[in-house]
Scaffold this motif. Structure first.
Motif, PDB file in Angstrom:
ATOM      1  N   ARG A  30       4.456  18.298  -8.824  1.00 61.66           N
ATOM      2  CA  ARG A  30       5.749  18.276  -9.518  1.00 61.66           C
ATOM      3  C   ARG A  30       6.802  19.069  -8.725  1.00 61.66           C
ATOM      4  NH1 ARG A  30       8.414  18.716 -14.746  1.00 61.66           N
ATOM      5  NH2 ARG A  30      10.485  19.367 -14.073  1.00 61.66           N
ATOM      6  N   HIS A  71       8.297   9.176  -6.646  1.00 60.98           N
ATOM      7  CA  HIS A  71       7.322   8.832  -7.678  1.00 60.98           C
ATOM      8  C   HIS A  71       6.165   8.024  -7.126  1.00 60.98           C
ATOM      9  CE1 HIS A  71      10.006   5.389  -7.467  1.00 60.98           C
ATOM     10  NE2 HIS A  71       8.967   4.670  -7.866  1.00 60.98           N
ATOM     11  N   PHE A  82       8.005  17.066  -5.881  1.00 62.44           N
ATOM     12  CA  PHE A  82       8.925  16.053  -6.420  1.00 62.44           C
ATOM     13  C   PHE A  82      10.293  16.697  -6.667  1.00 62.44           C
ATOM     14  CE2 PHE A  82      10.804  13.697  -9.935  1.00 62.44           C
ATOM     15  CZ  PHE A  82      10.588  12.366  -9.593  1.00 62.44           C
ATOM     16  N   ASP A  83      10.270  17.892  -7.257  1.00 64.98           N
ATOM     17  CA  ASP A  83      11.532  18.583  -7.589  1.00 64.98           C
ATOM     18  C   ASP A  83      12.342  18.946  -6.340  1.00 64.98           C
ATOM     19  OD1 ASP A  83      10.955  18.387 -10.262  1.00 64.98           O
ATOM     20  OD2 ASP A  83      10.340  20.477 -10.517  1.00 64.98           O
ATOM     21  N   GLU A 122       8.375   8.816 -12.816  1.00 61.49           N
ATOM     22  CA  GLU A 122       9.782   8.856 -12.430  1.00 61.49           C
ATOM     23  C   GLU A 122      10.580   9.910 -13.195  1.00 61.49           C
ATOM     24  OE1 GLU A 122      12.153   5.183 -11.008  1.00 61.49           O
ATOM     25  OE2 GLU A 122      10.263   4.431 -11.846  1.00 61.49           O
ATOM     26  N   VAL A 128       3.551  11.414  -9.445  1.00 62.92           N
ATOM     27  CA  VAL A 128       4.439  11.994 -10.458  1.00 62.92           C
ATOM     28  C   VAL A 128       5.242  10.850 -11.068  1.00 62.92           C
ATOM     29  CG1 VAL A 128       6.301  13.680 -10.840  1.00 62.92           C
ATOM     30  CG2 VAL A 128       4.628  14.074  -9.008  1.00 62.92           C
ATOM     31  N   ALA A 130       9.384  12.682 -14.056  1.00 61.19           N
ATOM     32  CA  ALA A 130       8.783  13.952 -13.600  1.00 61.19           C
ATOM     33  C   ALA A 130       7.899  14.630 -14.641  1.00 61.19           C
ATOM     34  CB  ALA A 130       9.862  14.927 -13.117  1.00 61.19           C
TER      35      ALA A 130
END
Ligand SMILES: N[C@@H](CCC[C@H](N)C(=O)O)C(=O)O
Length: 279
Positions: free
Chosen positions: A78, A88, A81-82, A106, A104, A108
């Motif tokens: 995560r 995703h 991703f952040d 979409e 992850v 999140a």
């Protein structure tokens, strides 16, 4: 020094870049994880970058290093991703306990990890127990006669099956089982009650962290042990004090885990936190 704080079902971690971790001694990492004298967490996740494949180091709050962590991986995924390092789409992460595939959603909110194969050989934990597998092994702790199944998810787990889950007993016996002489690298401990063929309830004592509200690798290990004993099917909801994870099996005990991750805060550590510590 910047730390990003996340939790997976109340199993909370701080994430930092390796350039931040390099400035910290092991004693200082323990202080950062301390709930009264530091920021507080169930462990530190160190983002080691990695040229092509992101790489994660996991440090327990007692300063020891874990090979793998299920919620740690979901939180790291995560975080990646952040910060925009991944999208995703599925991606790989390296840990000391093996390479895993993460995804992850979409929005999140949900993170899935293919945790790899559950292994039942005592040597894989390691545990000094005779035989190729240790299933329903008699074990005595605190005067209680227990039945333990040993599982490696890349990190070690001792799964105790009980008729009725008693979280006080988990707290009472956790440290003793974690440090039994048969586990030279100590072990994570789960007490498991089978609710039905698709649901189990677990209490967790983590190596190097103690009692926690949830644990990803513990959920995978507990579900794998119950699957191996023939008590559950290929999809299992694992109920923990912090919430639920969805576990599913494919092939030869290949374990997939899905559940929520939430971001709590980005925190700047003040150097005053270490003022009373030897330099
Ligand atoms: N909370 C984690 C497990 C973290 C590592 C563990 N304490 C160990 O030493 O193996 C999880 O979600 O799996």
């Amino acid at each position: 020094m910047i730390f990003h704080r996340y939790h997976g079902l109340g199993n909370d971690y701080l994430v930092c870049h390796h350039s931040v971790a390099a400035l910290l001694s092991n004693q200082q990492i323990k202080r950062v994880c301390d709930r009264h004298y530091g920021i507080g967490s169930d462990g530190l996740l160190i983002d080691n970058d990695g040229a092509d494949i992101p790489s994660l180091r996991i440090i327990n709050p007692d300063g020891s290093e874990a090979e793998k962590s299920g919620n740690g991986l979901r939180i790291y995924a995560r975080y990646l991703f952040d910060i925009g390092r991944v999208t995703h789409k599925p991606f790989l992460v390296n840990t000391a306990g093996g390479q895993v595939r993460c995804e992850v959603t979409e929005d999140a909110h949900q993170v899935t990890v293919d945790m790899g194969q559950a292994k039942f050989s005592p040597a894989a934990l390691p545990a000094t127990v005779e035989g190729d597998e240790a299933l329903a092994l008699p074990l005595v702790a605190g005067g209680h006669n227990l039945s333990a199944t040993l599982v490696s998810m890349g990190n070690p787990h001792c799964v105790i099956r009980v008729e009725k889950l008693d979280l006080d007993l988990v707290r009472q016996l956790g440290a003793e089982i974690e440090t039994l002489a048969i586990f030279p690298k100590r072990t994570n401990v789960q007490f498991v009650q089978v609710i039905d063929r698709n649901t189990i309830r677990i209490g967790i004592w983590e190596r190097g962290a103690g009692y926690t509200l949830a644990s990803g690798s513990s959920s995978c290990a507990a579900a794998s042990a119950m699957r191996k004993l023939g008590l559950v099917d290929d999809t299992v909801t694992v109920q923990m004090p912090g919430g639920e994870l969805a576990i599913s099996f494919s092939g030869d005990f290949q374990v997939n885990m899905r559940g929520p991750v939430q971001k709590i805060a980005t925190v700047t550590l003040d150097s005053d936190c270490f003022r009373d510590m030897p330099g």
